[in-house]
Design a protein around this motif. Structure first.
Motif, PDB file in Angstrom:
ATOM      1  N   LEU A   6       0.844  -1.185   0.000  1.00 32.45           N
ATOM      2  CA  LEU A   6       0.000   0.000   0.000  1.00 32.45           C
ATOM      3  C   LEU A   6       0.884   1.241   0.000  1.00 32.45           C
ATOM      4  N   VAL A   7       0.659   2.146  -0.945  1.00 27.46           N
ATOM      5  CA  VAL A   7       1.410   3.400  -1.003  1.00 27.46           C
ATOM      6  C   VAL A   7       0.455   4.504  -0.553  1.00 27.46           C
ATOM      7  N   ALA A   8       0.769   5.142   0.577  1.00 22.55           N
ATOM      8  CA  ALA A   8      -0.215   6.004   1.213  1.00 22.55           C
ATOM      9  C   ALA A   8       0.371   7.329   1.671  1.00 22.55           C
ATOM     10  N   GLN A   9      -0.503   8.309   1.758  1.00 24.65           N
ATOM     11  CA  GLN A   9      -0.228   9.614   2.379  1.00 24.65           C
ATOM     12  C   GLN A   9      -1.532  10.386   2.330  1.00 24.65           C
ATOM     13  N   GLU A  10      -1.902  10.945   3.462  1.00 25.67           N
ATOM     14  CA  GLU A  10      -3.158  11.689   3.535  1.00 25.67           C
ATOM     15  C   GLU A  10      -3.015  13.085   2.930  1.00 25.67           C
ATOM     16  N   THR A  11      -1.804  13.619   2.950  1.00 27.28           N
ATOM     17  CA  THR A  11      -1.521  14.935   2.387  1.00 27.28           C
ATOM     18  C   THR A  11      -1.205  14.803   0.901  1.00 27.28           C
ATOM     19  N   GLY A  12      -1.794  15.653   0.083  1.00 28.80           N
ATOM     20  CA  GLY A  12      -1.552  15.593  -1.352  1.00 28.80           C
ATOM     21  C   GLY A  12      -0.290  16.324  -1.764  1.00 28.80           C
ATOM     22  N   GLY A  13       0.210  15.985  -2.958  1.00 28.90           N
ATOM     23  CA  GLY A  13       1.323  16.710  -3.552  1.00 28.90           C
ATOM     24  C   GLY A  13       2.686  16.413  -2.976  1.00 28.90           C
ATOM     25  N   VAL A  14       2.879  15.242  -2.356  1.00 25.89           N
ATOM     26  CA  VAL A  14       4.176  14.935  -1.747  1.00 25.89           C
ATOM     27  C   VAL A  14       4.996  13.948  -2.584  1.00 25.89           C
ATOM     28  N   GLY A  15       4.465  13.530  -3.742  1.00 28.02           N
ATOM     29  CA  GLY A  15       5.204  12.609  -4.600  1.00 28.02           C
ATOM     30  C   GLY A  15       4.781  11.163  -4.479  1.00 28.02           C
ATOM     31  N   LYS A  16       3.611  10.917  -3.946  1.00 30.63           N
ATOM     32  CA  LYS A  16       3.139   9.544  -3.756  1.00 30.63           C
ATOM     33  C   LYS A  16       3.001   8.799  -5.077  1.00 30.63           C
TER      34      LYS A  16
END
Length: 268
Positions: A6-16
């Motif tokens: 799972l590739v995750a991050q709640e904040t957008g625009g960080v390079g996910k």
């Protein structure tokens, strides 16, 4: 026993999405599940069936962050049934790209589903992408903690493209997760345009002669060198997670962990 990363991050625009693309380059046969409000992984072929090698299945998320928060997460959870069903059908190492504002909701559902997925022979791992923004670091800590008890492995990719990340804060946030770094790249606007047109997968297909016609000998060479270095740096940053994904997971009741499965990550 297939593994799911799972590739995750709640904040957008960080390079996910860049990290997901790097993992897809490192493990080119991995099917991808994309859970997003907007389909971003458009350079990949659309999967017409489950477990299609290298194909993307797109799951549209329509709930807004406001609706998710107002409903205590129920607005997102009601849309995730199809995703959970797809996870139960996994039969090969698989990537899951989770859009911003959806990561916390999906991990909350998986906390309850993980034991049953384990009984079905599916092991889950997590990659969290962080950047210099305080919000992404805070969200990363929450996601890593939420997945601590039910993931087989947890990784953090510290994306320095937007600036240096405070090492003291990073260490406090990641805990015992494995950390790799993607260094900052100063790409010219024209180089960024070429990258946007084909993403990482298009870098290896770039034609120098065609670039020369559009630019010049010197600029074409610079674009190729910069993009090749960027692509390799992304793949290096995801290497530990990619290796975990393709390793043979231990079978319940069998002592020891195998050295690795038949399939290995590219450029590992």
């Amino acid at each position: 026993m297939p593994r799911v990363l799972l590739v995750a991050q709640e904040t957008g625009g960080v390079g996910k999405s860049t990290v997901t693309r790097g993992l897809a380059e490192a493990v080119p046969d991995a099917p991808i599940l994309e859970i997003e409000s907007v389909h971003r992984l458009t350079e990949f072929k659309t999967a017409t069936a489950a477990n299609e090698p290298g194909g993307v299945r797109y799951f549209e998320m329509r709930a807004t962050r406001e609706a998710i928060e107002a409903s205590g997460g129920k607005a997102a959870r009601s849309e995730l049934d199809e995703v959970i069903n797809a996870l139960y059908a996994v039969a090969a190492p698989t990537l899951v790209d989770i859009g911003a504002n959806t990561s916390a909701s999906l991990l909350g559902v998986l906390r309850d589903e993980a034991p049953e997925l384990g009984k079905a022979g599916i092991e889950l791992g997590l990659v969290v992408v962080v950047a210099a923004e305080a919000g992404s670091l805070a969200d990363a800590g929450k996601l890593l903690q939420a997945a601590r008890d039910w993931t087989g492995a947890r990784f953090v990719v510290a994306n320095g493209v937007r600036g240096a990340i405070d090492p003291t804060i990073l260490e406090r946030v990641v805990g015992d997760a494995g950390v790799t770094h993607l260094r900052a790249f100063e790409l010219e606007d024209e180089t960024r345009g070429v990258l946007a047109a084909g993403q990482l997968r298009g870098v290896g297909r770039l034609d120098r002669a065609g670039l020369v016609k559009q630019t010049s000998q010197a600029k074409a060479g610079r674009i190729l060198r910069d993009l090749t270095a960027f692509r390799l740096a992304v793949m290096e940053a995801v290497k530990p997670a990619a290796l975990w994904l393709v390793e043979e997971a231990p079978v319940a009741g069998r002592a020891g962990t195998p050295a690795g499965g038949a399939k290995r990550a590219r450029n590992a």
